[in-house]
Design a protein around this motif. Structure first.
Motif, mmCIF file in Angstrom:
data_model
loop_
_atom_site.group_PDB
_atom_site.id
_atom_site.type_symbol
_atom_site.label_atom_id
_atom_site.label_comp_id
_atom_site.label_asym_id
_atom_site.label_seq_id
_atom_site.Cartn_x
_atom_site.Cartn_y
_atom_site.Cartn_z
ATOM 1 N N LEU A 95 0.882 -1.286 -0.130
ATOM 2 C CA LEU A 95 -0.059 -0.032 -0.017
ATOM 3 C C LEU A 95 0.845 1.343 -0.019
ATOM 4 O O LEU A 95 1.865 1.297 0.655
ATOM 5 C CB LEU A 95 -0.727 0.215 1.271
ATOM 6 N N GLU A 96 0.716 2.216 -0.925
ATOM 7 C CA GLU A 96 1.361 3.549 -0.853
ATOM 8 C C GLU A 96 0.377 4.580 -0.216
ATOM 9 O O GLU A 96 -0.704 4.565 -0.559
ATOM 10 C CB GLU A 96 1.944 3.880 -2.304
ATOM 11 N N THR A 127 -4.753 6.726 -0.348
ATOM 12 C CA THR A 127 -3.982 5.521 -0.226
ATOM 13 C C THR A 127 -4.323 4.858 -1.503
ATOM 14 O O THR A 127 -5.288 5.006 -2.297
ATOM 15 C CB THR A 127 -4.395 4.801 0.738
ATOM 16 N N THR A 128 -3.101 4.195 -2.154
ATOM 17 C CA THR A 128 -3.280 3.467 -3.386
ATOM 18 C C THR A 128 -2.665 2.076 -3.219
ATOM 19 O O THR A 128 -1.740 1.861 -2.602
ATOM 20 C CB THR A 128 -2.811 4.157 -4.458
ATOM 21 N N PHE A 129 -3.098 0.967 -3.748
ATOM 22 C CA PHE A 129 -2.883 -0.339 -3.767
ATOM 23 C C PHE A 129 -1.522 -0.245 -4.742
ATOM 24 O O PHE A 129 -1.551 0.134 -5.649
ATOM 25 C CB PHE A 129 -3.855 -1.449 -4.008
ATOM 26 N N LYS A 130 -0.479 -1.018 -4.332
ATOM 27 C CA LYS A 130 0.676 -1.294 -5.287
ATOM 28 C C LYS A 130 0.150 -2.219 -6.182
ATOM 29 O O LYS A 130 0.215 -3.202 -5.938
ATOM 30 C CB LYS A 130 1.908 -1.531 -4.600
ATOM 31 N N ASP A 136 -2.002 1.437 -9.986
ATOM 32 C CA ASP A 136 -1.919 1.530 -8.571
ATOM 33 C C ASP A 136 -3.447 2.268 -8.241
ATOM 34 O O ASP A 136 -3.359 3.514 -7.903
ATOM 35 C CB ASP A 136 -0.926 2.549 -8.218
ATOM 36 N N LEU A 144 -10.436 -0.122 2.665
ATOM 37 C CA LEU A 144 -9.078 -0.867 3.306
ATOM 38 C C LEU A 144 -9.739 -1.866 4.415
ATOM 39 O O LEU A 144 -9.426 -2.823 4.481
ATOM 40 C CB LEU A 144 -8.200 0.101 3.843
ATOM 41 N N VAL A 149 -7.936 -5.270 4.769
ATOM 42 C CA VAL A 149 -6.653 -4.783 4.734
ATOM 43 C C VAL A 149 -5.825 -4.343 5.924
ATOM 44 O O VAL A 149 -4.707 -4.288 6.293
ATOM 45 C CB VAL A 149 -6.235 -3.952 3.696
ATOM 46 N N TYR A 155 -5.892 2.594 10.144
ATOM 47 C CA TYR A 155 -5.735 3.552 9.299
ATOM 48 C C TYR A 155 -5.654 4.901 9.675
ATOM 49 O O TYR A 155 -4.651 5.741 9.233
ATOM 50 C CB TYR A 155 -7.254 3.559 8.508
ATOM 51 N N GLU A 186 5.625 4.388 2.465
ATOM 52 C CA GLU A 186 4.905 2.973 2.597
ATOM 53 C C GLU A 186 4.763 2.442 4.240
ATOM 54 O O GLU A 186 5.747 3.075 4.963
ATOM 55 C CB GLU A 186 5.795 1.907 1.905
#
Length: 226
Positions: A95-96, A127-130, A136, A144, A149, A155, A186
């Motif tokens: 997660l970024e 937030t973005t998924f890698k 992304d 999330l 996640v 969070y 990260e």
């Protein structure tokens, strides 16, 4: 030492004491021989880039730790371009977390009809998924939590830590006449579920301007340690 993962810009080794060792490389992400921190593949090698990325990471991790914010940083060895870190699990498959002080880049492309380019933002966190194949994708707090996640508390910890760390970085840059527009982090968590900052805090993860002009990552590193 046992090699457990070979990444684009770092190799990860397991140590006998239960910690891990990150070996910073001179490989950079880019395309057609041009350095681009936003690219998803190694495009070139720049001698010394691993050293400057480690130097900046040491500088900021020590500042962040001193502020009482949990990170994975233990110590570093500049002679071997390595950093010892605590074990941590990543959220999901990676997660970024981006903190934005200015409306630029992908934020402005998405929301430009509502805001002027370069306008101030209140330490906006997203937030973005890698996931290279999906570009992304953005994910909300509710997403999330619903996907399992992270927990609601994790969070909120990530968000607060992100804003505090971003301010530390912004203040250090401003002291050198540099303005932070946005930065990417990260996070992971320890065996008890406690959130910590992981990976690195280097020039390739931040968008910085000087006198209204964008400063590329390599020049930024030079200016920062001048």
């Amino acid at each position: 030492m046992n090699l457990v993962y070979s990444g684009k810009t770092k190799d990860v080794f397991a140590l006998d004491n239960g910690n891990y060792l990150l070996k910073f490389k001179d490989d950079c992400t880019g395309k057609d021989g041009v350095f681009d921190p936003g690219e998803n593949s190694v495009g070139l090698t720049i001698e010394g880039v691993g050293d400057v990325n480690l130097r900046m990471s040491i500088y900021f991790f020590e500042k962040i730790n001193a502020a009482g914010i949990k990170t994975h940083y233990v110590n570093a060895d500049l002679a071997n371009t390595t950093m010892e870190v605590l074990p941590a699990k990543v959220f999901g498959e990676g997660l970024e977390v981006i903190c934005r002080h200015k409306a630029v880049g992908s934020f402005f492309r998405r929301y430009g009809q509502y805001i002027e380019e370069g306008a101030d933002l209140p330490a906006y966190v997203e937030t973005t998924f890698k996931n290279d194949e999906l570009g992304d994708p953005l994910v909300t707090k509710d997403g999330l939590v619903a996907l399992g996640v992270m927990t609601d508390k994790q969070y909120e910890d990530v968000k607060l830590m992100t804003q505090k760390i971003t301010q530390i970085v912004a203040d250090e840059l401003l002291a050198k006449g540099l303005v932070l527009y946005d930065i990417k982090f990260e996070f992971g968590y320890d065996k008890d579920g406690n959130v910590m900052l992981i990976d690195e805090v280097a020039s390739g993860n931040m968008r910085v301007y000087k006198d209204g002009k964008y400063i590329d990552p390599m020049t930024l590193s030079e200016l920062f340690f001048a």
